[in-house]
Design a protein around this motif. Structure first.
Motif, PDB file in Angstrom:
ATOM      1  N   ILE A  10       0.880  -1.186   0.000  1.00 49.33           N
ATOM      2  CA  ILE A  10       0.000   0.000   0.000  1.00 49.33           C
ATOM      3  C   ILE A  10       0.909   1.225   0.000  1.00 49.33           C
ATOM      4  N   GLY A  11       0.762   2.061  -1.039  1.00 51.45           N
ATOM      5  CA  GLY A  11       1.616   3.249  -1.161  1.00 51.45           C
ATOM      6  C   GLY A  11       2.607   3.053  -2.300  1.00 51.45           C
ATOM      7  N   THR A  12       2.873   4.141  -3.017  1.00 50.40           N
ATOM      8  CA  THR A  12       3.772   4.056  -4.182  1.00 50.40           C
ATOM      9  C   THR A  12       4.891   5.103  -4.080  1.00 50.40           C
ATOM     10  N   SER A  36      -2.949   1.968  -4.356  1.00 49.18           N
ATOM     11  CA  SER A  36      -2.625   3.399  -4.355  1.00 49.18           C
ATOM     12  C   SER A  36      -3.935   4.162  -4.227  1.00 49.18           C
ATOM     13  N   ARG A  37      -3.848   5.468  -3.962  1.00 50.27           N
ATOM     14  CA  ARG A  37      -5.082   6.264  -4.001  1.00 50.27           C
ATOM     15  C   ARG A  37      -5.539   6.445  -5.443  1.00 50.27           C
ATOM     16  N   SER A  38      -4.653   6.119  -6.390  1.00 52.47           N
ATOM     17  CA  SER A  38      -5.003   6.246  -7.815  1.00 52.47           C
ATOM     18  C   SER A  38      -4.735   4.912  -8.505  1.00 52.47           C
ATOM     19  N   PRO A  75       2.242   7.274   4.632  1.00 52.48           N
ATOM     20  CA  PRO A  75       2.676   8.151   5.740  1.00 52.48           C
ATOM     21  C   PRO A  75       2.206   7.595   7.095  1.00 52.48           C
ATOM     22  N   HIS A  76       2.914   7.988   8.153  1.00 48.38           N
ATOM     23  CA  HIS A  76       2.652   7.428   9.499  1.00 48.38           C
ATOM     24  C   HIS A  76       1.163   7.433   9.871  1.00 48.38           C
ATOM     25  N   THR A  77       0.493   8.526   9.508  1.00 47.58           N
ATOM     26  CA  THR A  77      -0.902   8.706   9.935  1.00 47.58           C
ATOM     27  C   THR A  77      -1.846   7.689   9.299  1.00 47.58           C
ATOM     28  N   VAL A  95       4.314  -3.305   8.742  1.00 51.76           N
ATOM     29  CA  VAL A  95       3.943  -1.894   8.689  1.00 51.76           C
ATOM     30  C   VAL A  95       5.185  -1.033   8.915  1.00 51.76           C
ATOM     31  N   GLU A  96       5.327  -0.016   8.075  1.00 52.92           N
ATOM     32  CA  GLU A  96       6.516   0.842   8.173  1.00 52.92           C
ATOM     33  C   GLU A  96       6.639   1.479   9.565  1.00 52.92           C
ATOM     34  N   LYS A  97       7.873   1.890   9.878  1.00 49.14           N
ATOM     35  CA  LYS A  97       8.124   2.611  11.128  1.00 49.14           C
ATOM     36  C   LYS A  97       7.725   4.071  10.946  1.00 49.14           C
ATOM     37  N   GLU A 122       6.416  -4.263  12.978  1.00 48.87           N
ATOM     38  CA  GLU A 122       6.893  -2.942  12.556  1.00 48.87           C
ATOM     39  C   GLU A 122       8.142  -3.157  11.699  1.00 48.87           C
ATOM     40  N   ALA A 123       8.260  -2.401  10.627  1.00 48.52           N
ATOM     41  CA  ALA A 123       9.376  -2.606   9.690  1.00 48.52           C
ATOM     42  C   ALA A 123      10.676  -2.003  10.239  1.00 48.52           C
ATOM     43  N   MET A 124      11.096  -2.472  11.402  1.00 46.90           N
ATOM     44  CA  MET A 124      12.347  -1.989  11.989  1.00 46.90           C
ATOM     45  C   MET A 124      13.487  -2.847  11.419  1.00 46.90           C
ATOM     46  N   TRP A 125      13.767  -2.593  10.153  1.00 50.53           N
ATOM     47  CA  TRP A 125      14.708  -3.418   9.379  1.00 50.53           C
ATOM     48  C   TRP A 125      16.118  -3.398   9.958  1.00 50.53           C
ATOM     49  N   SER A 126      16.492  -2.280  10.643  1.00 51.64           N
ATOM     50  CA  SER A 126      17.853  -2.143  11.185  1.00 51.64           C
ATOM     51  C   SER A 126      18.185  -3.245  12.184  1.00 51.64           C
ATOM     52  N   PRO A 181      12.500   6.373  15.835  1.00 50.66           N
ATOM     53  CA  PRO A 181      12.431   4.927  16.032  1.00 50.66           C
ATOM     54  C   PRO A 181      13.785   4.230  15.872  1.00 50.66           C
ATOM     55  N   TYR A 182      14.637   4.711  14.968  1.00 53.42           N
ATOM     56  CA  TYR A 182      15.924   4.035  14.764  1.00 53.42           C
ATOM     57  C   TYR A 182      16.807   4.115  16.008  1.00 53.42           C
ATOM     58  N   VAL A 183      16.920   5.318  16.573  1.00 54.79           N
ATOM     59  CA  VAL A 183      17.838   5.460  17.708  1.00 54.79           C
ATOM     60  C   VAL A 183      17.254   4.813  18.964  1.00 54.79           C
ATOM     61  N   GLY A 279      19.268  -4.048   1.549  1.00 56.57           N
ATOM     62  CA  GLY A 279      19.220  -4.581   2.917  1.00 56.57           C
ATOM     63  C   GLY A 279      17.819  -4.846   3.446  1.00 56.57           C
ATOM     64  N   TYR A 280      16.801  -4.646   2.605  1.00 58.30           N
ATOM     65  CA  TYR A 280      15.430  -4.926   3.082  1.00 58.30           C
ATOM     66  C   TYR A 280      15.136  -6.419   3.110  1.00 58.30           C
ATOM     67  N   GLN A 281      16.028  -7.228   2.480  1.00 59.26           N
ATOM     68  CA  GLN A 281      15.787  -8.672   2.431  1.00 59.26           C
ATOM     69  C   GLN A 281      15.777  -9.314   3.817  1.00 59.26           C
TER      70      GLN A 281
HETATM   71  N1  LIG Z   1      12.418   1.702   6.420  1.00 66.00           N
HETATM   72  C1  LIG Z   1      12.930   2.735   5.771  1.00 66.00           C
HETATM   73  O1  LIG Z   1      14.090   2.728   5.364  1.00 66.00           O
HETATM   74  C2  LIG Z   1      12.055   3.932   5.519  1.00 66.00           C
HETATM   75  C3  LIG Z   1      12.543   4.951   4.718  1.00 66.00           C
HETATM   76  C4  LIG Z   1      11.700   5.987   4.399  1.00 66.00           C
HETATM   77  C5  LIG Z   1      10.416   6.022   4.915  1.00 66.00           C
HETATM   78  N2  LIG Z   1       9.977   5.022   5.726  1.00 66.00           N
HETATM   79  C6  LIG Z   1       8.598   5.049   6.255  1.00 66.00           C
HETATM   80  O2  LIG Z   1       7.730   4.704   5.184  1.00 66.00           O
HETATM   81  C7  LIG Z   1       6.545   5.495   5.233  1.00 66.00           C
HETATM   82  C8  LIG Z   1       6.385   6.190   3.873  1.00 66.00           C
HETATM   83  O3  LIG Z   1       7.489   7.033   3.671  1.00 66.00           O
HETATM   84  P1  LIG Z   1       7.918   7.529   2.193  1.00 66.00           P
HETATM   85  O4  LIG Z   1       9.170   8.312   2.372  1.00 66.00           O
HETATM   86  O5  LIG Z   1       7.911   6.405   1.241  1.00 66.00           O
HETATM   87  O6  LIG Z   1       6.720   8.536   1.887  1.00 66.00           O
HETATM   88  P2  LIG Z   1       6.219   9.055   0.479  1.00 66.00           P
HETATM   89  O7  LIG Z   1       7.330   9.040  -0.505  1.00 66.00           O
HETATM   90  O8  LIG Z   1       5.484  10.310   0.724  1.00 66.00           O
HETATM   91  O9  LIG Z   1       5.192   7.921   0.017  1.00 66.00           O
HETATM   92  C9  LIG Z   1       4.054   7.599   0.750  1.00 66.00           C
HETATM   93  C10 LIG Z   1       3.014   7.033  -0.205  1.00 66.00           C
HETATM   94  O10 LIG Z   1       1.836   6.757   0.559  1.00 66.00           O
HETATM   95  C11 LIG Z   1       0.675   6.968  -0.232  1.00 66.00           C
HETATM   96  N3  LIG Z   1      -0.280   7.765   0.542  1.00 66.00           N
HETATM   97  C12 LIG Z   1      -1.424   7.307   1.099  1.00 66.00           C
HETATM   98  N4  LIG Z   1      -2.069   8.268   1.769  1.00 66.00           N
HETATM   99  C13 LIG Z   1      -1.325   9.376   1.641  1.00 66.00           C
HETATM  100  C14 LIG Z   1      -1.490  10.702   2.102  1.00 66.00           C
HETATM  101  N5  LIG Z   1      -2.537  11.079   2.837  1.00 66.00           N
HETATM  102  N6  LIG Z   1      -0.545  11.597   1.771  1.00 66.00           N
HETATM  103  C15 LIG Z   1       0.529  11.254   1.036  1.00 66.00           C
HETATM  104  N7  LIG Z   1       0.736   9.984   0.572  1.00 66.00           N
HETATM  105  C16 LIG Z   1      -0.196   9.063   0.871  1.00 66.00           C
HETATM  106  C17 LIG Z   1       1.132   7.661  -1.507  1.00 66.00           C
HETATM  107  O11 LIG Z   1       0.997   6.718  -2.546  1.00 66.00           O
HETATM  108  P3  LIG Z   1      -0.268   6.853  -3.526  1.00 66.00           P
HETATM  109  O12 LIG Z   1      -0.266   8.291  -3.942  1.00 66.00           O
HETATM  110  O13 LIG Z   1       0.039   5.925  -4.609  1.00 66.00           O
HETATM  111  O14 LIG Z   1      -1.487   6.501  -2.713  1.00 66.00           O
HETATM  112  C18 LIG Z   1       2.589   7.995  -1.290  1.00 66.00           C
HETATM  113  O15 LIG Z   1       3.365   7.831  -2.433  1.00 66.00           O
HETATM  114  C19 LIG Z   1       6.700   6.440   6.408  1.00 66.00           C
HETATM  115  O16 LIG Z   1       5.947   5.972   7.509  1.00 66.00           O
HETATM  116  C20 LIG Z   1       8.185   6.409   6.729  1.00 66.00           C
HETATM  117  O17 LIG Z   1       8.466   6.548   8.114  1.00 66.00           O
HETATM  118  C21 LIG Z   1      10.769   3.986   6.019  1.00 66.00           C
END
Ligand SMILES: NC(=O)c1ccc[n+]([C@@H]2O[C@H](COP(=O)([O-])OP(=O)(O)OC[C@H]3O[C@@H](n4cnc5c(N)ncnc54)[C@H](OP(=O)(O)O)[C@@H]3O)[C@@H](O)[C@H]2O)c1
Length: 327
Positions: A10-12, A36-38, A75-77, A95-97, A122-126, A181-183, A279-281
């Motif tokens: 979910i999310g692009t 995606s939303r689209s 996004p977190h929300t 679920v992402e952190k 939680e995706a605490m991959w570290s 979350p990382y620290v 490193g996500y593997q």
């Molecule tokens: N583990 C890691 O290494 C790592 C790294 C970066 C981020 N993260 C986490 O991953 C999550 C996403 O981060 P990101 O950097 O990938 O964010 P991002 O680039 O903004 O992407 C989030 C995606 O969520 C979708 N989305 C759904 N509802 C949304 C809303 N209300 N507003 C904006 N986008 C919405 C969108 O896809 P659609 O438009 O297709 O719906 C958007 O492309 C965060 O919680 C962040 O903490 C983890």
């Protein structure tokens, strides 16, 4: 060897793309669906990774019987609502952190996983890199003697505007939720959850913290000095000090090296743990291993720890004055 798992994302955005580049190289994993939303964005994004099902509705995707595991990369929300919808429909969820926006949401997610007997992590991959797993073992076996102090920093320079998720309070913006979350996970994985939390931060124009200092006190007087920031790049290192020596972990959140300096005149020891891809593997394999064993959570990234770390961040935000609509 377990079966081939069909994943949905979910999310692009940024992280979804990085994650899928590693997922698509794992033979036991199939990139099956994108939500995606689209719908057109789901299709355009998903076809790059060989996905064959596309959705613009999380519930419809969660009801797809072909989906085994859902990766929430919004996004977190959005984490709470996305994960709950998937778990209520019997899906395993990564679920992402941060797991959610606050401890209350995270606790409800843990309860939902348990009620539905489904996997949640939680995706605490570290925490899952071989280098970090070795570090956890070393600390547990007393290789550095008694641990006295931990310091960790994770700062980077955000270049996105105030409407984007890192600065926007409506999307849970701020350094504490993004890189906190990382620290906190690093410290808590090594020396346990804290009994005491002290925080100071700099809030920017949008009202979220752009950097925050967190001091923790763990059991036996062990302390942690942690820093998270989105307003300037920092070394992004972890240092563990014990009575028998100290360890330096450069780039600790995707570590491939441990540098151990024993007490006294001994030479430093450098251990390398090279890995392929991004490193996500390691977390992808952790999820599939746990699901294949019928686990509903990972022993290395337990849900109770995710909930407690969200509660630590609640307290950090209370002290520095950052509130969100869902608090
Ligand atoms: N583990 C890691 O290494 C790592 C790294 C970066 C981020 N993260 C986490 O991953 C999550 C996403 O981060 P990101 O950097 O990938 O964010 P991002 O680039 O903004 O992407 C989030 C995606 O969520 C979708 N989305 C759904 N509802 C949304 C809303 N209300 N507003 C904006 N986008 C919405 C969108 O896809 P659609 O438009 O297709 O719906 C958007 O492309 C965060 O919680 C962040 O903490 C983890």
């Amino acid at each position: 060897m377990h079966k081939r798992y069909r994943w949905a994302v979910i999310g692009t955005g940024t992280i979804a793309r990085k994650f899928l580049s590693d997922l698509s190289r794992i033979p036991e994993a199939e990139v099956y669906a994108v939500c995606s939303r689209s719908l057109s964005r789901a299709r355009e994004f998903g076809e790059d990774y060989g996905a064959t099902a596309f959705y613009d509705d999380v519930l419809a995707m969660a009801e797809d019987q072909n989906v085994d595991i859902v990766y929430v990369a919004t996004p977190h929300t959005e984490h709470f609502g996305n994960a709950i919808t998937c778990m209520e429909n019997g899906k395993a969820v990564l679920v992402e952190k941060p797991m959610a926006v606050n401890g209350g949401q995270a606790r409800k997610m843990m309860e939902c996983a348990r009620r539905n007997n489904v996997f949640l992590m939680e995706a605490m991959w570290s925490r899952l890199f071989p280098a970090f797993r070795t570090l956890v073992k070393w600390v547990a076996m007393g290789r550095m003697g008694q641990i006295r102090n931990i310091s960790a920093d994770f700062g980077f320079l955000n270049t996105h505007g105030p409407e984007e998720r890192l600065l926007n309070p409506v999307l849970g913006g701020g350094a504490t939720l993004d890189v906190g979350p990382y620290v906190i996970w690093a410290a808590a994985s090594l020396v346990g959850l804290p009994a005491k939390v002290q925080a100071m931060g700099r809030l920017g124009e949008t009202g979220v913290d752009e950097h925050t200092i967190i001091n923790l006190q763990h059991s036996m007087g062990v302390t942690s000095q942690l820093m998270c920031g989105i307003d300037g790049k920092t070394p992004q290192q972890l240092i563990i000090t014990g009575t028998e020596g100290w360890i330096w972990v450069p780039d600790f959140w995707h570590a491939d090296t441990l540098i151990y300096q024993p007490r006294g005149e001994s030479d430093e020891e450098v251990l390398s743990f090279p890995y392929e891809g991004l490193g996500y593997q390691f977390q992808i394999n952790e999820v599939m291993d746990c699901v294949s064993k019928g686990f509903t959570e990972s022993p290395r990234v337990p849900l109770s720890m995710s909930v407690s770390i969200m509660e630590v961040m609640d307290e950090v935000r209370r002290q520095i004055g950052v509130r969100y609509a869902m608090d």
